[in-house]
Design a protein around this motif. Structure first.
Motif, PDB file in Angstrom:
ATOM      1  N   GLU A  57      -4.798  -1.977  -8.331  1.00  0.00           N
ATOM      2  CA  GLU A  57      -5.891  -1.874  -7.356  1.00  0.00           C
ATOM      3  C   GLU A  57      -6.358  -0.425  -7.281  1.00  0.00           C
ATOM      4  N   THR A  58      -7.686  -0.243  -7.212  1.00  0.00           N
ATOM      5  CA  THR A  58      -8.204   1.097  -6.934  1.00  0.00           C
ATOM      6  C   THR A  58      -8.936   1.053  -5.594  1.00  0.00           C
ATOM      7  N   SER A  59      -8.825   2.123  -4.848  1.00  0.00           N
ATOM      8  CA  SER A  59      -9.545   2.236  -3.575  1.00  0.00           C
ATOM      9  C   SER A  59     -10.124   3.638  -3.519  1.00  0.00           C
ATOM     10  N   TRP A  75      -5.030 -11.398  -5.505  1.00  0.00           N
ATOM     11  CA  TRP A  75      -3.892 -10.909  -4.705  1.00  0.00           C
ATOM     12  C   TRP A  75      -2.957 -12.063  -4.328  1.00  0.00           C
ATOM     13  N   ARG A  96       0.807  -1.222   0.000  1.00  0.00           N
ATOM     14  CA  ARG A  96       0.000   0.000   0.000  1.00  0.00           C
ATOM     15  C   ARG A  96       0.845   1.278   0.000  1.00  0.00           C
ATOM     16  N   ILE A 149     -11.073 -10.808  -5.326  1.00  0.00           N
ATOM     17  CA  ILE A 149      -9.962  -9.883  -5.060  1.00  0.00           C
ATOM     18  C   ILE A 149      -8.862 -10.614  -4.298  1.00  0.00           C
ATOM     19  N   SER A 206      -4.368   2.520  -5.869  1.00  0.00           N
ATOM     20  CA  SER A 206      -3.797   2.191  -4.554  1.00  0.00           C
ATOM     21  C   SER A 206      -2.701   1.134  -4.614  1.00  0.00           C
ATOM     22  N   LEU A 212      -0.937  -6.055 -11.560  1.00  0.00           N
ATOM     23  CA  LEU A 212      -2.091  -6.050 -10.673  1.00  0.00           C
ATOM     24  C   LEU A 212      -2.337  -4.592 -10.290  1.00  0.00           C
ATOM     25  N   THR A 264     -14.394  -7.246  -8.249  1.00  0.00           N
ATOM     26  CA  THR A 264     -14.949  -6.256  -7.326  1.00  0.00           C
ATOM     27  C   THR A 264     -15.388  -6.937  -6.024  1.00  0.00           C
ATOM     28  N   VAL A 310     -13.403  -1.067  -3.515  1.00  0.00           N
ATOM     29  CA  VAL A 310     -12.087  -1.559  -3.931  1.00  0.00           C
ATOM     30  C   VAL A 310     -12.280  -2.396  -5.195  1.00  0.00           C
ATOM     31  N   ASN A 311     -11.472  -2.124  -6.193  1.00  0.00           N
ATOM     32  CA  ASN A 311     -11.510  -2.908  -7.439  1.00  0.00           C
ATOM     33  C   ASN A 311     -10.115  -3.368  -7.768  1.00  0.00           C
ATOM     34  N   LEU A 312     -10.051  -4.475  -8.465  1.00  0.00           N
ATOM     35  CA  LEU A 312      -8.749  -4.999  -8.841  1.00  0.00           C
ATOM     36  C   LEU A 312      -8.779  -5.378 -10.316  1.00  0.00           C
TER      37      LEU A 312
END
Ligand SMILES: O=C(O)CC[C@@H](O)C(=O)O
Ligand SMILES: [Zn+2]
Length: 419
Positions: free
Chosen positions: A239-241, A281, A110, A277, A206, A237, A272, A177-179
């Motif tokens: 990620e959005t937060s 990860w 992060r 997710i 993120s 990969l 999603t 949170v999306n990945l």
């Protein structure tokens, strides 16, 4: 091994050891990768395992104060219940201690979004070598009164004091949170995807992690994980937060459309829901574990100008040829941090000599760092000179001598011996 429960007990132990010249090896969850948390000779292990009390949490500011032995994942669960998250996350979250995280200045997944512990740690309580407790446990965002002493202990790997409590700033738990997990045909495309997604996703980005196809092969072979995206030389990969799922999904979809239509990515999937997710990860977080099943592992944790990041993997692979079983590259691309790992059936001194100092010289030529986030510990301490000037190392040794004149705290670690 001694397992104190309170700061007063840590003080007693250190006072006793200081008077008798007994060496002490502070230990958290023992998840470090450079031998910093294990004794070399006859050091007494001072474990923070029983120092796992949460002291306070302020729901308005998000400031958490806790003992050093709290497990990162447990802290995250605790603050999540109150609508926050810990500002750091790493594969070892289930067993690492927050005190160890701070002592090694752990980076993790992060950092791209919330910055390093040098910014999010607001205060520390530390017991010094002679047993005296230093209370710098401030819970303030701003405090410009004198030298910022806590910074000296962040990343000092237990050589200057034992961290007993931490005050840390937790961000709001993101509502959405999306990945996205994408396949790219070259490292140049991985870089271009990064610049494009930074521009198009802005503040909701993120994490931006990458791994090469060798990593994917290893997690599939040794851990039996399966990836929905296959057949590419590189994977990223993203990620959005954020706080608004409609807004975030719209931004992510626009970015994905752009990435696919311009050929930056050739394949991909989006998640999603929590379960998917987590599964995606795992492909990235469990690479370290997969490598341990592949034989003896030579590990390197390098900071480089991001454009050159993968050249080190390619050059190392070419140099070692069939002497290495696998040469893999992955890491925190968004932070310019490469994890270069090399496996072989068993340890071989001649293979080590082919890797070192080659990797360190290569890194120094690019003005990189030979330890981006794992620290120097026992394994890398002799190589500090590749990343720090002589004068800087001398000054570090003077700090060490001032704070720990008898050299009882985590001896043989971080600073080079014999100089
Ligand atoms: O094992 C490694 O080299 C890296 C471990 C960790 O920092 C990661 O990012 O997965
Ligand atoms: Zn890492």
């Amino acid at each position: 091994m001694l397992k104190p429960q309170t700061t007063a007990e840590v003080s007693q132990i250190l006072r006793y050891c200081y008077e008798r010249n007994l060496a002490v090896n502070p230990q958290g969850g023992n998840t470090g990768l450079v031998g910093g948390s294990v004794p070399v000779f006859d050091e007494i292990i001072l474990s923070t395992a029983l120092m796992n009390r949460i002291i306070s949490f302020d729901k308005v500011s998000g400031i958490l104060v806790c003992q050093a032995g709290c497990i990162l994942e447990k802290l995250n669960e605790y603050v999540e219940e109150q609508g926050f998250v810990m500002p750091l996350d790493l594969g070892a979250k289930g067993s690492c201690h927050v005190g160890g995280n701070v002592a090694t200045n752990a980076g993790g997944l992060r950092l791209l979004r919330y910055g390093s512990l040098r910014g999010t740690v607001l205060g520390l309580e530390v017991v010094l070598a002679d047993g005296s407790a230093l209370d710098c446990l401030a819970s303030l965002r701003k405090d410009n009164t004198g030298y910022d002493l806590k910074q000296l202990f962040i990343g000092s790997e237990g050589t200057l004091g034992v961290i007993t409590a931490v005050s840390i700033l937790c961000p709001q738990k993101p509502k959405a949170v999306n990945l996205a997990f994408l396949g790219c045909q070259s490292f140049a495309k991985v870089l271009e995807t990064f610049t494009t997604c930074r521009a198009m996703l802005g503040e909701i980005l993120s994490a931006y992690e990458f791994m090469d196809e060798k990593c994917m092969e290893l997690v599939e072979r040794h851990l039996k994980l399966s990836s929905p995206v296959t057949g590419s030389p590189f994977y990223v990969l993203i990620e959005t937060s954020g706080s608004n799922s409609t807004h975030d999904e719209e931004k992510l979809n626009n970015f994905l459309e752009q990435a696919m239509s311009s050929g930056l990515a050739t394949d991909g999937t989006v998640a999603t829901d929590d379960k998917k997710i987590k599964a995606l990860w795992s492909l990235r977080e469990r690479i370290t574990e997969a490598l341990t099943h592949d034989g003896h592992v030579y590990k390197y944790d390098i900071s480089l100008p991001v454009g050159k990041l993968y050249d080190l993997v390619t050059d190392t692979r070419a140099r070692l040829g069939p002497r290495a079983k696998n040469v893999v590259g992955y890491g925190h691309l968004g932070d310019g941090n490469l994890h270069l790992n090399i496996t072989a059936e068993s340890y071989s001194h001649s293979l080590l000599e082919a890797i070192e100092p080659f990797v360190y010289e290569w890194t120094a030529r690019c003005n990189g760092s030979i330890s981006a986030e794992h620290g120097l510990g026992f394994k890398k301490k002799q190589f500090i000179g590749y990343s720090k000037a002589k004068e800087a190392v001398l000054l570090m040794q003077r700090f060490k001598a001032m704070l720990d004149p008898k050299g009882i705290l985590n001896p043989y670690k971080m600073l080079p011996s014999g100089s």
